[in-house]
Design a protein around this motif. Sequence first.
Motif, mmCIF file in Angstrom:
data_model
loop_
_atom_site.group_PDB
_atom_site.id
_atom_site.type_symbol
_atom_site.label_atom_id
_atom_site.label_comp_id
_atom_site.label_asym_id
_atom_site.label_seq_id
_atom_site.Cartn_x
_atom_site.Cartn_y
_atom_site.Cartn_z
ATOM 1 N N ALA A 51 0.817 -1.210 0.000
ATOM 2 C CA ALA A 51 0.000 0.000 0.000
ATOM 3 C C ALA A 51 0.853 1.263 0.000
ATOM 4 C CB ALA A 51 -0.937 -0.006 1.209
ATOM 5 N N ARG A 52 2.075 1.173 0.510
ATOM 6 C CA ARG A 52 2.956 2.349 0.533
ATOM 7 C C ARG A 52 3.350 2.796 -0.870
ATOM 8 N NH1 ARG A 52 4.320 3.891 5.443
ATOM 9 N NH2 ARG A 52 4.076 2.420 7.182
ATOM 10 N N GLN A 53 3.223 1.910 -1.843
ATOM 11 C CA GLN A 53 3.541 2.277 -3.221
ATOM 12 C C GLN A 53 2.487 3.196 -3.830
ATOM 13 O OE1 GLN A 53 4.726 -2.224 -3.875
ATOM 14 N NE2 GLN A 53 5.153 -1.097 -5.747
ATOM 15 N N ALA A 54 1.388 3.415 -3.117
ATOM 16 C CA ALA A 54 0.352 4.321 -3.610
ATOM 17 C C ALA A 54 0.692 5.779 -3.347
ATOM 18 C CB ALA A 54 -0.991 3.982 -2.961
ATOM 19 N N ALA A 55 1.782 6.024 -2.639
ATOM 20 C CA ALA A 55 2.195 7.404 -2.370
ATOM 21 C C ALA A 55 2.531 8.114 -3.678
ATOM 22 C CB ALA A 55 3.406 7.413 -1.437
ATOM 23 N N ALA A 74 -9.109 -5.012 1.557
ATOM 24 C CA ALA A 74 -8.064 -4.797 2.559
ATOM 25 C C ALA A 74 -7.035 -3.786 2.060
ATOM 26 C CB ALA A 74 -7.390 -6.121 2.903
ATOM 27 N N LEU A 75 -6.695 -3.874 0.786
ATOM 28 C CA LEU A 75 -5.731 -2.944 0.207
ATOM 29 C C LEU A 75 -6.274 -1.517 0.201
ATOM 30 C CD1 LEU A 75 -3.026 -2.515 -1.239
ATOM 31 C CD2 LEU A 75 -4.188 -3.083 -3.388
ATOM 32 N N LEU A 76 -7.534 -1.353 -0.155
ATOM 33 C CA LEU A 76 -8.151 -0.024 -0.156
ATOM 34 C C LEU A 76 -8.124 0.601 1.238
ATOM 35 C CD1 LEU A 76 -11.193 -0.832 -2.448
ATOM 36 C CD2 LEU A 76 -9.516 0.961 -2.918
ATOM 37 N N ASN A 77 -8.487 -0.178 2.235
ATOM 38 C CA ASN A 77 -8.501 0.343 3.607
ATOM 39 C C ASN A 77 -7.098 0.723 4.079
ATOM 40 O OD1 ASN A 77 -11.297 0.227 4.138
ATOM 41 N ND2 ASN A 77 -11.177 -1.969 4.550
ATOM 42 N N GLU A 78 -6.101 -0.068 3.681
ATOM 43 C CA GLU A 78 -4.734 0.230 4.088
ATOM 44 C C GLU A 78 -4.215 1.491 3.396
ATOM 45 O OE1 GLU A 78 -1.018 -0.336 6.079
ATOM 46 O OE2 GLU A 78 -3.120 -0.843 6.450
ATOM 47 N N ILE A 79 -4.528 1.657 2.118
ATOM 48 C CA ILE A 79 -4.115 2.876 1.415
ATOM 49 C C ILE A 79 -4.768 4.098 2.049
ATOM 50 C CG2 ILE A 79 -4.255 4.134 -0.772
ATOM 51 C CD1 ILE A 79 -4.028 1.452 -2.214
ATOM 52 N N ASN A 80 -6.045 3.975 2.389
ATOM 53 C CA ASN A 80 -6.741 5.102 3.010
ATOM 54 C C ASN A 80 -6.149 5.433 4.378
ATOM 55 O OD1 ASN A 80 -9.173 6.978 3.126
ATOM 56 N ND2 ASN A 80 -9.496 5.745 4.961
ATOM 57 N N ARG A 81 -5.730 4.411 5.111
ATOM 58 C CA ARG A 81 -5.118 4.652 6.424
ATOM 59 C C ARG A 81 -3.788 5.393 6.285
ATOM 60 N NH1 ARG A 81 -1.393 2.705 9.824
ATOM 61 N NH2 ARG A 81 -0.649 1.157 8.316
#
Length: 437
Positions: A51-55, A74-81
């Motif tokens: 998810a950190r690669q969404a930065a 799960a990935l969506l929630n982690e990116i949003n967090r």
Amino acid sequence: MKDLLLIFPSPGGGNYINTFPPLGILYLASFLEKEGFSVDVVDCAADPFSARQAAGYKTVGVSLNISNVESGTALLNEINRLYPAVELVVGGPLPTVSPEVFFPLPLKAIFVSEAEESLLAYLRYPGEADNKGYYFRDGSGRWRFNGKRPYIKDLDKLPFPALNKLDIGKYYTPVRRSAPVSALISSRGCPFECGFCCHVLGEEYRARSAENVVDEIEWQVKEIGTREIALYDDNFTLDRGRVMEICLRLLHRKIKVSLQLTNGVRADTLDEELLRTMKSAGVWMIALAPESGSGATLARIHKRFAAREVEKGLSLCRRLGINTWVFFILGFPWEKEADFAATVKAACSTDADMVHFSRFVPLPGTPLYALSCPGIPSQGMRDADLFSASGRSALTARAYRSVYLRHPLRLLRLLRICPFLDIFRLILHAFKTRNVF
């Protein structure tokens, strides 16, 4: 900051041995880049993703279906967090048929059906309240939907999917003649009414021109390095004249490529001249989908063809030297032991080189979904052992044992299709997923 990152999450459960490029998000990427947006693509089935690669992205879009919805959510929630300022959007088959499932997620938009023009409108005019083709939150935070966007009639105007953004050498299928293997879809929409299938791309059949299809095949071979292509149309052979023209153009241009139709074609669209021409153009594998050996089940799922058409198609393919694959579905909610026995009998007697069994999965948006939902009474659901998930898994294992282990000559036929090491991988996969043993 880049405009958009498109992600295809990994399927869950470890039950998938075939991997092909995710054409849906690749079409979006090429279309939006043509319109001036910067787009990156990640296929989590081929490349590890955090998810950190969404930065560094303004918008992140995730494609969801029934197999990857858990990992995708799960990935969506982690990116949003991690990055609450990133705009999150979803699309794909599951959001199309069940958008309300995703209302609680921290999303800006939920796209339905084909999304090239809808996503373009969202990115170009983000505050436009009249945009169609996706759900969005209004000023009060409530979800709104202005209706579907018309389907794209002229598919030739779409650029080829952005396969150049992925390493196709990372994709794998044990059923192949050459490698690397890629995928292509030459039409959208399905006019048939199979009860277990949802029309995510509409009921109207829309096809690319033969010239456009052959142009992409040539591009894949020369620019991407593809040596084999899986044609993923729902109805590749529906327009006989178009298929003949595609094959003749391939022969005229002397394009050397192996082609397989592993998504299934209707047996009643095949004839000897067509199959002979397809083989000359590179087609070595065709899949047919009888679905069931039970006449009662075929009637209830609206599979409108005669079983003799399948056997006729298989016989023609064998005579012409084209390998064949047949698909059956087990565990429909009304089925009894007699229906299962009829399907296994049909599978054992078929002249196909390979037989594949799928467990029935009730897909939202299909006529069979309401019948299959827990809590909805139906006569067929009384047979819990057949209908339950564990019951369907047991059925699949029994069916595979009947077809392959009790008829070992069929295993030998696999050696003509799959390299030995790939058959070994298939056996290991069967142990892992308990599909056979």
